[in-house]
Design an enzyme around this catalytic site. Structure first.
Site, PDB file in Angstrom:
ATOM      1  N   VAL A   1      43.187  20.110  45.682  1.00  0.00           N
ATOM      2  CA  VAL A   1      42.935  20.805  47.110  1.00  0.00           C
ATOM      3  C   VAL A   1      43.814  22.101  47.077  1.00  0.00           C
ATOM      4  CG1 VAL A   1      43.238  20.529  49.528  1.00  0.00           C
ATOM      5  CG2 VAL A   1      42.830  18.568  48.291  1.00  0.00           C
ATOM      6  N   CYS A   2      43.112  23.153  47.600  1.00  0.00           N
ATOM      7  CA  CYS A   2      43.913  24.372  47.716  1.00  0.00           C
ATOM      8  C   CYS A   2      44.397  24.845  46.295  1.00  0.00           C
ATOM      9  CB  CYS A   2      44.948  24.160  48.788  1.00  0.00           C
ATOM     10  SG  CYS A   2      45.471  25.920  49.672  1.00  0.00           S
ATOM     11  N   THR A   3      45.576  25.434  46.222  1.00  0.00           N
ATOM     12  CA  THR A   3      46.226  25.559  45.153  1.00  0.00           C
ATOM     13  C   THR A   3      46.710  24.892  44.149  1.00  0.00           C
ATOM     14  OG1 THR A   3      48.382  26.083  46.280  1.00  0.00           O
ATOM     15  CG2 THR A   3      46.770  27.983  46.379  1.00  0.00           C
TER      16      THR A   3
ATOM     17  N   THR B   1      39.413  27.306  44.992  1.00  0.00           N
ATOM     18  CA  THR B   1      40.730  27.109  45.418  1.00  0.00           C
ATOM     19  C   THR B   1      40.616  27.816  47.066  1.00  0.00           C
ATOM     20  OG1 THR B   1      42.991  27.486  45.347  1.00  0.00           O
ATOM     21  CG2 THR B   1      41.764  29.370  44.505  1.00  0.00           C
TER      22      THR B   1
END
Length: 211
Positions: free
Chosen positions: A103-105, A123
């Site tokens: 998830v995300c970074t 991202t």
């Protein structure tokens, strides 16, 4: 089937709490995986990005082989990509995982562990160019993307969409529907402040798709 969620200091709270909520509802309402373990490098509390403190279930040393592993993002990923112990843990678990998710970074941790080379991934909108700059990842601007056993999502709340799609893939549409209904996760279509027109808004938010 067991599922692990990795945490570390300065992890973004919703990055892992959103998927955690979907996973535990899956177990409660639709015979999803149990246990769902929160995993950290060392025993003891982990301080998250916005100040929440949590107590992981297991440390790396105590963690069993996982069937599925999710790596969230947050400011802490900028440090953890250079943490050989954490990166090796992800790489070793991934060898026998049926799926590895970010998830995300958290995508940058997967990359550091050698899991994104030659893959499609996404991202947080603020880090899309940084992910492209790695040179060996095909970056797509979607809420989530699957490439083989690797799943990734955009930022923060997108982890909920990722997890529902994963549940549908593994457990079927009915299981995902039960979780979605139990969580009452039916996001409003309202857009505030016109930020869908922001220069850095990802393609999925602008209503366009990359060719």
């Amino acid at each position: 089937m067991n599922f692990g969620i990795l945490v570390f200091n300065e992890v973004e709270e919703l990055d892992f709490v959103g998927p955690w909520e979907m996973l535990t509802m899956w177990s409660k309402f639709a015979d999803g995986p149990a246990p769902c373990l929160i995993v950290s490098q060392s025993p003891g509390p982990v301080r998250c990005s916005k100040g929440l403190s949590i107590n992981p279930h297991v440390s790396f040393a105590d963690c069993p082989p996982l069937d599925h592993l999710l790596v969230p993002g947050g400011q802490g990923t900028r440090r953890e990509v250079d943490n050989p112990v954490l990166v090796d843990f992800v790489a070793q678990q991934a060898r026998h995982c049926q799926a590895v998710l970010s998830v995300c970074t958290g995508a940058f941790v997967l990359h550091a562990a050698g899991l994104l080379s030659g893959k499609k991934a996404t991202t947080h909108w603020g880090s899309l160019e940084r992910l492209r700059a790695l040179g060996d990842v095909t970056v797509v601007e979607e809420r989530y993307v699957q490439d083989g056993k690797v799943w990734s999502s955009a930022g923060v709340s997108a982890g909920i969409d990722l997890m529902l799609a994963f549940i549908a893939s593994v457990g079927g549409d009915e299981a995902a529907g039960k979780v979605q209904f139990g969580a009452e996760y039916y996001p409003s279509s309202v857009r505030y402040g016109g930020f869908e027109k922001h220069a850095q808004a990802p393609a999925y938010l602008r209503g366009t798709r990359e060719g």
